[in-house]
Scaffold this motif. Structure first.
Motif, PDB file in Angstrom:
ATOM      1  N   SER A   1       0.978  -1.066  -0.070  1.00 46.31           N
ATOM      2  CA  SER A   1      -0.051   0.030   0.112  1.00 46.31           C
ATOM      3  C   SER A   1       0.964   1.253   0.061  1.00 46.31           C
ATOM      4  CB  SER A   1      -0.949  -0.030   1.352  1.00 46.31           C
ATOM      5  OG  SER A   1      -1.681  -0.996   1.075  1.00 46.31           O
ATOM      6  N   PHE A   2       0.308   2.446  -0.452  1.00 45.51           N
ATOM      7  CA  PHE A   2       0.845   3.593  -0.343  1.00 45.51           C
ATOM      8  C   PHE A   2       1.370   4.072   0.831  1.00 45.51           C
ATOM      9  CE2 PHE A   2      -1.787   5.362  -4.165  1.00 45.51           C
ATOM     10  CZ  PHE A   2      -1.050   4.459  -5.089  1.00 45.51           C
ATOM     11  N   THR A   3       2.690   4.656   1.014  1.00 43.38           N
ATOM     12  CA  THR A   3       2.952   5.210   2.072  1.00 43.38           C
ATOM     13  C   THR A   3       2.642   6.635   2.329  1.00 43.38           C
ATOM     14  OG1 THR A   3       5.306   5.690   1.172  1.00 43.38           O
ATOM     15  CG2 THR A   3       5.173   3.865   2.313  1.00 43.38           C
ATOM     16  N   ASN A   4       2.094   7.153   1.030  1.00 44.57           N
ATOM     17  CA  ASN A   4       1.384   8.630   0.852  1.00 44.57           C
ATOM     18  C   ASN A   4       0.442   8.745   1.872  1.00 44.57           C
ATOM     19  OD1 ASN A   4       0.865  11.044   0.413  1.00 44.57           O
ATOM     20  ND2 ASN A   4       1.083  10.983  -1.934  1.00 44.57           N
ATOM     21  N   ARG A   5       0.475   9.576   2.821  1.00 43.85           N
ATOM     22  CA  ARG A   5      -1.042   9.502   3.790  1.00 43.85           C
ATOM     23  C   ARG A   5      -1.732  10.499   3.164  1.00 43.85           C
ATOM     24  NH1 ARG A   5       0.181  11.539   8.451  1.00 43.85           N
ATOM     25  NH2 ARG A   5       2.484  11.850   8.074  1.00 43.85           N
ATOM     26  N   TYR A   6      -1.292  11.194   2.011  1.00 44.04           N
ATOM     27  CA  TYR A   6      -1.999  12.493   1.594  1.00 44.04           C
ATOM     28  C   TYR A   6      -2.345  12.541   0.128  1.00 44.04           C
ATOM     29  CZ  TYR A   6      -0.635  14.161   6.183  1.00 44.04           C
ATOM     30  OH  TYR A   6      -0.545  14.468   7.429  1.00 44.04           O
ATOM     31  N   TYR A   7      -2.506  11.163  -0.349  1.00 44.61           N
ATOM     32  CA  TYR A   7      -2.461  11.015  -1.898  1.00 44.61           C
ATOM     33  C   TYR A   7      -3.793  11.733  -2.516  1.00 44.61           C
ATOM     34  CZ  TYR A   7      -2.825   8.280  -6.282  1.00 44.61           C
ATOM     35  OH  TYR A   7      -2.625   7.893  -7.573  1.00 44.61           O
ATOM     36  N   GLU A   8      -3.558  12.403  -3.667  1.00 49.23           N
ATOM     37  CA  GLU A   8      -4.357  13.401  -4.227  1.00 49.23           C
ATOM     38  C   GLU A   8      -5.121  14.306  -3.410  1.00 49.23           C
ATOM     39  OE1 GLU A   8      -3.599  13.137  -7.190  1.00 49.23           O
ATOM     40  OE2 GLU A   8      -3.805  11.320  -8.247  1.00 49.23           O
ATOM     41  N   SER A   9      -4.376  14.826  -2.547  1.00 49.12           N
ATOM     42  CA  SER A   9      -5.216  16.011  -1.536  1.00 49.12           C
ATOM     43  C   SER A   9      -4.517  17.160  -1.684  1.00 49.12           C
ATOM     44  CB  SER A   9      -5.112  15.339  -0.120  1.00 49.12           C
ATOM     45  OG  SER A   9      -4.105  15.493   0.594  1.00 49.12           O
ATOM     46  N   MET A  10      -5.073  18.127  -0.587  1.00 51.65           N
ATOM     47  CA  MET A  10      -4.288  19.449  -0.480  1.00 51.65           C
ATOM     48  C   MET A  10      -3.042  19.382   0.300  1.00 51.65           C
ATOM     49  SD  MET A  10      -6.770  21.451   1.726  1.00 51.65           S
ATOM     50  CE  MET A  10      -8.447  20.965   0.987  1.00 51.65           C
ATOM     51  N   TYR A  11      -2.936  18.171   0.971  1.00 51.08           N
ATOM     52  CA  TYR A  11      -1.933  18.261   1.826  1.00 51.08           C
ATOM     53  C   TYR A  11      -0.704  17.486   1.535  1.00 51.08           C
ATOM     54  CZ  TYR A  11      -6.178  18.910   4.764  1.00 51.08           C
ATOM     55  OH  TYR A  11      -7.370  19.449   5.253  1.00 51.08           O
ATOM     56  N   ASP A  12      -0.843  16.962   0.321  1.00 52.92           N
ATOM     57  CA  ASP A  12       0.329  16.549  -0.518  1.00 52.92           C
ATOM     58  C   ASP A  12       1.259  17.591  -1.004  1.00 52.92           C
ATOM     59  OD1 ASP A  12       2.200  14.770  -1.512  1.00 52.92           O
ATOM     60  OD2 ASP A  12       0.988  14.180  -3.298  1.00 52.92           O
ATOM     61  N   ASN A  13       1.840  18.203  -0.148  1.00 52.90           N
ATOM     62  CA  ASN A  13       2.657  19.417  -0.427  1.00 52.90           C
ATOM     63  C   ASN A  13       4.192  19.347  -0.138  1.00 52.90           C
ATOM     64  OD1 ASN A  13       2.613  19.580   2.601  1.00 52.90           O
ATOM     65  ND2 ASN A  13       0.605  21.016   2.638  1.00 52.90           N
ATOM     66  N   ALA A  14       4.778  20.581   0.023  1.00 52.63           N
ATOM     67  CA  ALA A  14       6.057  20.526   0.529  1.00 52.63           C
ATOM     68  C   ALA A  14       6.463  20.371   1.855  1.00 52.63           C
ATOM     69  CB  ALA A  14       6.376  22.042   0.125  1.00 52.63           C
ATOM     70  N   GLU A  15       5.379  20.595   2.713  1.00 53.51           N
ATOM     71  CA  GLU A  15       5.445  20.141   4.157  1.00 53.51           C
ATOM     72  C   GLU A  15       5.759  18.775   4.107  1.00 53.51           C
ATOM     73  OE1 GLU A  15       3.070  19.882   8.360  1.00 53.51           O
ATOM     74  OE2 GLU A  15       2.277  21.514   6.678  1.00 53.51           O
ATOM     75  N   TYR A  16       4.848  18.065   3.609  1.00 54.74           N
ATOM     76  CA  TYR A  16       4.835  16.363   3.620  1.00 54.74           C
ATOM     77  C   TYR A  16       5.960  15.857   3.189  1.00 54.74           C
ATOM     78  CZ  TYR A  16       3.418  11.642   3.020  1.00 54.74           C
ATOM     79  OH  TYR A  16       3.459  10.330   3.127  1.00 54.74           O
ATOM     80  N   LEU A  17       6.668  16.610   2.013  1.00 52.28           N
ATOM     81  CA  LEU A  17       7.851  15.812   1.377  1.00 52.28           C
ATOM     82  C   LEU A  17       9.274  16.433   2.168  1.00 52.28           C
ATOM     83  CD1 LEU A  17       8.309  14.276  -0.950  1.00 52.28           C
ATOM     84  CD2 LEU A  17       8.843  16.493  -2.449  1.00 52.28           C
ATOM     85  N   ASN A  18       8.970  16.958   3.392  1.00 49.20           N
ATOM     86  CA  ASN A  18       9.900  17.231   4.261  1.00 49.20           C
ATOM     87  C   ASN A  18      10.868  18.446   3.793  1.00 49.20           C
ATOM     88  OD1 ASN A  18       9.220  15.458   6.361  1.00 49.20           O
ATOM     89  ND2 ASN A  18      10.421  13.679   5.473  1.00 49.20           N
ATOM     90  N   MET A  19      10.189  19.463   3.104  1.00 52.87           N
ATOM     91  CA  MET A  19      11.122  20.495   2.634  1.00 52.87           C
ATOM     92  C   MET A  19      11.025  21.564   3.556  1.00 52.87           C
ATOM     93  SD  MET A  19       9.998  20.758  -1.472  1.00 52.87           S
ATOM     94  CE  MET A  19      10.751  22.471  -1.496  1.00 52.87           C
ATOM     95  N   SER A  20      11.766  21.560   4.544  1.00 50.16           N
ATOM     96  CA  SER A  20      11.953  22.502   5.680  1.00 50.16           C
ATOM     97  C   SER A  20      13.379  23.288   5.441  1.00 50.16           C
ATOM     98  CB  SER A  20      11.905  21.891   7.041  1.00 50.16           C
ATOM     99  OG  SER A  20      13.016  20.793   7.000  1.00 50.16           O
ATOM    100  N   TYR A  21      13.058  24.608   5.857  1.00 51.07           N
ATOM    101  CA  TYR A  21      14.344  25.552   5.677  1.00 51.07           C
ATOM    102  C   TYR A  21      14.770  26.036   6.948  1.00 51.07           C
ATOM    103  CZ  TYR A  21      13.179  25.281   0.651  1.00 51.07           C
ATOM    104  OH  TYR A  21      12.725  24.534  -0.418  1.00 51.07           O
ATOM    105  N   PRO A  22      16.059  26.332   7.184  1.00 55.11           N
ATOM    106  CA  PRO A  22      16.365  27.078   8.570  1.00 55.11           C
ATOM    107  C   PRO A  22      15.557  28.464   8.596  1.00 55.11           C
ATOM    108  CG  PRO A  22      18.127  26.426   7.493  1.00 55.11           C
ATOM    109  CD  PRO A  22      17.206  26.049   6.527  1.00 55.11           C
ATOM    110  N   PRO A  23      15.172  28.897   9.935  1.00 51.47           N
ATOM    111  CA  PRO A  23      14.766  30.169  10.083  1.00 51.47           C
ATOM    112  C   PRO A  23      15.310  31.451   9.348  1.00 51.47           C
ATOM    113  CG  PRO A  23      15.475  29.446  12.099  1.00 51.47           C
ATOM    114  CD  PRO A  23      15.572  28.221  11.111  1.00 51.47           C
ATOM    115  N   ASN A  24      14.844  32.346   9.039  1.00 54.19           N
ATOM    116  CA  ASN A  24      15.295  33.672   8.630  1.00 54.19           C
ATOM    117  C   ASN A  24      15.904  33.602   7.074  1.00 54.19           C
ATOM    118  OD1 ASN A  24      14.200  34.813  11.058  1.00 54.19           O
ATOM    119  ND2 ASN A  24      16.378  34.042  12.123  1.00 54.19           N
ATOM    120  N   LEU A  25      15.804  32.822   6.307  1.00 45.36           N
ATOM    121  CA  LEU A  25      16.332  32.670   5.117  1.00 45.36           C
ATOM    122  C   LEU A  25      15.790  33.571   4.146  1.00 45.36           C
ATOM    123  CD1 LEU A  25      17.647  29.015   4.252  1.00 45.36           C
ATOM    124  CD2 LEU A  25      18.958  30.715   5.374  1.00 45.36           C
TER     125      LEU A  25
END
Length: 717
Positions: free
Chosen positions: A450-474
């Motif tokens: 089964s998919f590991t994607n918990r937000y398949y075809e939803s508005m939550y399948d976004n950068a946050e879910y892909l662990n795209m995090s940046y240090p603060p103040n960039l």
């Protein structure tokens, strides 16, 4: 005969004309200021919703899904749903139906929505407040078995594998996107406007100590009337009815363009089979969707795969240009795969009907990159088709391909593994090739079953879910350059894919193979551009100037759209692929835009495409240095064959269409009680009758009231 009466009459006529003109001017001024006053009054009565995204209507061969309002919009008293138990107020107990239900994302569940759908006579509409962060429990409005009836696994292919009998690929799928609703549904951001709406509810509509709220009540009106009804066959038939000079189109086929490129140029004027040509297809999908129109971030379901393939294509550029492998690699980015494999089924159809420079006999094997966001894991899964592998020659090539992938992963932190039990392919474009004939191939995914994607075809399948995090103040420019963990992981995946493709295509130079490495800086820039904001300095230098103005300060919407227009992701991938796989040529802008090397060149346009991109500005300069890129990138129609064949009830091809609409908007206001409205109406009618009577009386006595004194008979002129 005296001329005195004539002169006097002319004087009176001139005087009356002057008075009439004066009255007309005064009337125009009155109407002008009345219009301004009306606009001012409207602004005082209504508060318009600024950021509202609707659920729209889609249709296929058998039914319709989605939402719509009545022609004049639907009006209801606001009710903020605080819990599922609170539904009784909306569906049974509330004294002021119909209600416009405001609910937070935690209550946007199948259980709640099915109850609202069942009680739709008391529901005027639903507004879902999108959260600022993803829900922890997961959410997918798609079905548990995506594209169930359009892949290869049918009763005739293998009954045991049909209808996801072995694996439910999307176990969190609740199917909300594939239901029909008789009321409008909108999504709102959780911002100041939404808080103002909720405050309006608590000020006017909130029940205190069980007592009914008092008028005036806070209400909302939503407009999202859809023109198409019933199914695709019905709406396409209505499109063809011409009762006027301007016939109205009520629906449009879903579709766009596939983006294709090859390591060896193909002559697009020479269609059909190519003797001696063998092609390895490297595929990924470009589209995604969610419940609401215009919100389809598709970070894992789409972007992780096609960004990986773009990076792999770039890593292969030097190796394939320095010494061409025996086989051609065809990079294929398919559009519309969410809706019954529109793009891949079109390419297979074109190949099968000699409408493409290659046919299916030229296809050696297929490597598809699916959902490959790793989320901290270090393992990828290689999926194959157990039915076609019963053919010994196909099985031999598949095993060889898997060995190539495993050897490509040596000395990297990732490993590849096959599922431990026999199961069908997950939803993938490769299935459409298998429907045509047995072809060796694999689908690379981040999941075993089964998919590991918990937000398949939803508005939550976004950068946050892909662990795209940046240090603060960039700053945005610093974020663009910052290599995230997600980018590092996808870079390794791209390196494995590129090396495996090189070997699969017949490349045998060990030095070249060792030097094939994806660029993590480029991967992070692509992820930022697609999932954070396309309006960034790197994308700007890759695109033509007339497209740069369309880059936006928000994530790309990966919804496929309709066939009348190119979508943003299609054009972005086209331009990026050209820059990443092509070469810069020193020719004029005029020759570049006319698809030629020079004025005498008549042949290059058949095998290459030329693109004039705006480039980067040198240091200490604001003037960009534009240049011409020559590549093998082409756009290929991604329209379901059902619409060319006019088979709108087809079971073989996608029949999805999107309804047209005229107005999408919403507004809130205060509504008076029914008794007060009737009293106001009665007073208005009484005033109208009194005005008519007064006008009649004045008109009947006009000769007395408005007559001027008779001129003296002895007047001298």
């Amino acid at each position: 005969m005296s001329t005195l009466p004539v002169v006097f009459s002319a004087f009176q006529t001139r005087k009356m004309d002057l008075l009439s003109n004066k009255w007309i001017i005064n009337l125009i001024f009155c109407l002008f200021f009345t219009g301004i006053s009306c606009n001012s009054v409207e602004n005082k009565i209504y508060v318009h919703l600024n950021y509202s995204i609707p659920c729209v209507r889609l249709l296929n061969a058998t039914h319709q899904i989605g939402c719509q309002s009545s022609l004049s919009g639907d009006v209801g008293v606001l009710h903020v749903l605080e819990s599922e138990a609170n539904l009784d107020w909306v569906l049974q107990n509330g004294p002021n139906p119909p209600y416009m239900v405001i609910l937070d994302s935690t209550l946007f569940t199948r259980s709640v929505m099915m109850k609202l759908k069942t009680g739709s006579s008391r529901v005027a509409g639903v507004v879902v407040v999108a959260p600022s962060s993803n829900p922890a429990e997961g959410f997918s409005p798609h079905t548990t078995c995506p594209n169930e009836n359009s892949g290869v696994y049918s009763e005739s292919y293998d009954p045991a594998l049909a209808h996801c009998n072995v694996t439910k690929w999307n176990p969190l799928g609740n199917g909300l996107s594939y239901e029909e609703y008789d009321f409008p549904m909108f999504s709102l951001k959780d911002d100041n406007d939404t808080q103002a709406i909720k405050q309006c509810y608590y000020d006017h509509n909130h029940v205190v100590n069980g007592s009914s709220p008092r008028y005036p009540l806070c209400a909302m009106q939503l407009y999202s009337h859809m023109s198409a009804v019933t199914d695709t066959a019905t709406c396409m038939r209505r499109n063809g009815i011409n009762f006027s000079l301007n016939p109205e189109t009520v629906c449009d086929p879903l579709g766009d363009f596939n983006v294709l490129a090859s390591t060896r140029p193909l002559n697009y004027t020479d269609k059909g089979h190519k003797t001696g040509e063998s092609v390895v297809i490297a595929a990924a999908r470009l589209d995604s969707r969610s419940f609401f129109f215009d919100i389809a971030p598709g970070a894992e379901s789409a972007a992780s795969g096609f960004v990986t393939l773009l990076a792999a294509a770039h890593a292969l550029r030097n190796a394939t240009q320095d010494a061409q492998p025996n086989r051609t690699i065809l990079y294929a980015f398919f559009q519309g795969e969410t809706f019954d494999y529109i793009g891949s089924s079109r390419l297979v159809y074109d190949m099968d009907n000699k409408q493409f420079p290659l046919d299916l006999d030229n296809v050696h094997s297929v490597v598809e990159i699916g959902q490959v966001g790793l989320h901290g894991e270090s393992k990828l899964w290689v999926h194959t088709d157990p039915v076609s592998r019963r053919n010994s020659s196909v099985n031999e090539e598949v095993e060889k391909l898997i060995r190539n992938l495993n050897s490509s992963a040596l000395n990297l932190s990732l490993s590849l593994q096959e599922p431990s039990f026999s199961q069908p392919l997950p939803p993938s474009s490769f299935q459409r090739f298998l429907r045509a004939r047995p072809i060796p191939g694999v689908v690379i995914q981040n999941h075993n079953s089964s998919f590991t994607n918990r937000y398949y075809e939803s508005m939550y399948d976004n950068a946050e879910y892909l662990n795209m995090s940046y240090p603060p103040n960039l700053t945005p420019e610093e974020q663009l350059e910052y290599v995230t963990d997600a980018a590092k992981a996808l870079t390794e995946v791209a390196t494995i894919v590129a090396r495996a493709l090189y070997t699969q295509a017949g490349g045998s130079d060990p030095i070249q193979l060792k030097n094939i490495n994806a660029d993590s800086q480029m991967v992070t820039q692509m992820l930022y551009g697609f999932l954070v904001k396309s309006n960034n300095s790197w994308f700007q230098q890759m695109v033509p100037s007339d497209f740069a103005i369309h880059l936006r300060d928000r994530p790309t919407n990966f919804y496929v759209g309709v066939t009348q227009q190119h979508s943003e992701p299609t054009l972005l991938v086209q331009y990026l692929l050209a820059n990443l796989t092509g070469t810069t040529v020193n020719i004029t802008q005029d020759n570049c835009q006319n698809q030629r090397e020079d004025e005498d060149d008549k042949e290059s346009k058949h095998i290459y495409s030329y693109m004039w991109v705006q480039g980067a500005a040198p240091p200490n300069s604001t003037e960009r240095v534009a240049f011409c890129v020559r590549s093998t990138v082409r756009l290929s129609k991604a329209l379901s064959p059902a619409f060319d064949l006019e088979e709108y009830t087809s079971k073989d091809y996608s029949t999805w269409t999107e309804s047209r609409w005229k107005s999408i908007k919403g507004r809130i206001f205060l509504v008076a009680s029914h008794e007060l409205e009737m009293l106001t109406l009665g007073v208005g009618v009484a005033v109208l009758i009194a005005s008519l009577m007064l006008t009649y009386i004045i008109s009947s006595k006009a000769d007395i009231l408005f007559s001027s004194g008779r001129e003296p008979t002895a007047a001298t002129y």
